[in-house]
Design an enzyme around this catalytic site. Structure first.
Site: not given
Ligand SMILES: N[C@H](CCC[C@H](N)C(=O)O)C(=O)O
Length: 276
Positions: A13, A46, A75-76, A159, A161, A210-211, A219-222
């Protein structure tokens, strides 16, 4: 204007990390899109911006912009790269950092094995705070899309999910269903869409559409949101290895109102300057 940056990634990412500390930057959505463009600019999922903190309790401020130019809350994978960036740039010598984001304070810890552990804060499950249009909070929801009804989880890590359970990650409808759910009207600020295959109580595979970006290598937050959803459904224990196309993250969460901790690598590819 010449801007110093580092090209970095967290499990593929990828990011352009801009130094907004030693130089004051004004970034328009057009400039973000140009930097993120894989032909006209540097290319990334990003653009991340390091800035001085706005209050005494934080070491830095960390802002996140999707490739489409929109600023988002968290963003993780980028947070782990942030910790590496500020130390490589000698902006700090600390190994424990408090970083202010639009989603609140993140606590970063640089580990001896070059991994970074991030306290991502507690997940937000109330629909109105995700935001997700639903009558009441539930562990899962029914969502209509393309004439079908899907069971989803809805979790915010700052954010939004949406998470769907799948039997086979490789045949998951990421390219077709991902964009439909990303723009679904029940998610008024759009949503990141995770496809999760639970393999055991401590192992799972995940792909994320991802949005504002599309499918990313990780995707960390994912990964945090997907683990929270699987834990709420009692499918996994408190610590899970989440394998994404770009590699693995270790996610720990002991239950509601507790922080989610994410641990994984952060990689610097090159440093440079760009004219913006
Ligand atoms: N890649 C990031 C997530 C970016 C989230 C962004 N796509 C959004 O719109 O929320 C991560 O590692 O957590």
């Amino acid at each position: 204007m010449r801007v110093k940056f580092s090209k970095m990634h967290g499990l593929g990412n990828d990011f352009v990390m801009l130094d907004g500390i030693s130089q004051r930057l004004k970034l328009s959505p057009d400039k973000i899109r140009r930097i993120a463009d894989r032909r006209l600019g540097i290319g990334c999922d990003q653009v991340l911006l390091a800035e001085p903190p706005r209050g005494p309790e934080a070491d830095f401020r960390y802002r996140i912009f999707n490739a489409d130019g929109g600023e988002v809350e968290n963003c993780g994978n980028g947070a782990r790269c942030f910790a590496r960036f500020v130390r490589e740039r000698r902006l700090t010598g600390k190994k424990r950092l408090k970083v202010e984001t639009a989603a609140g304070m993140l606590h970063l810890r640089v580990l001896d094995n070059d991994q970074v552990s991030v306290d991502m804060g507690a997940p937000v499950l109330e629909p109105e705070k995700i935001p997700f249009n639903a009558d009441r909070r539930a562990d899962s929801y029914l969502l209509e899309a393309s004439d079908e009804t899907f069971t989803i989880g809805a979790v915010s890590m700052g954010n939004p999910h949406a998470i769907l359970l799948v039997d086979d990650i490789h045949s998951a409808p990421v390219e077709t269903l991902g964009p439909l759910i990303e723009a679904h009207p029940r998610f008024p600020q759009k949503v990141n869409v995770g496809f999760l295959q639970v393999e055991s109580r401590s192992q799972a595979q995940l792909r994320v559409f991802e949005r504002g970006v599309g499918e990313t290598h990780a995707c960390g937050t994912g990964a945090c949101a997907a683990m929270v959803y699987a834990h709420l459904r009692d499918l996994v224990d408190e610590q899970v290895e989440i394998r994404l196309p770009g590699g693995s993250l270790t996610i720990h969460w002991s239950g509601p109102n507790q922080p989610v901790t994410m641990t994984g690598p952060a990689t610097t590819v090159f440093h440079g300057q760009i004219i913006v």
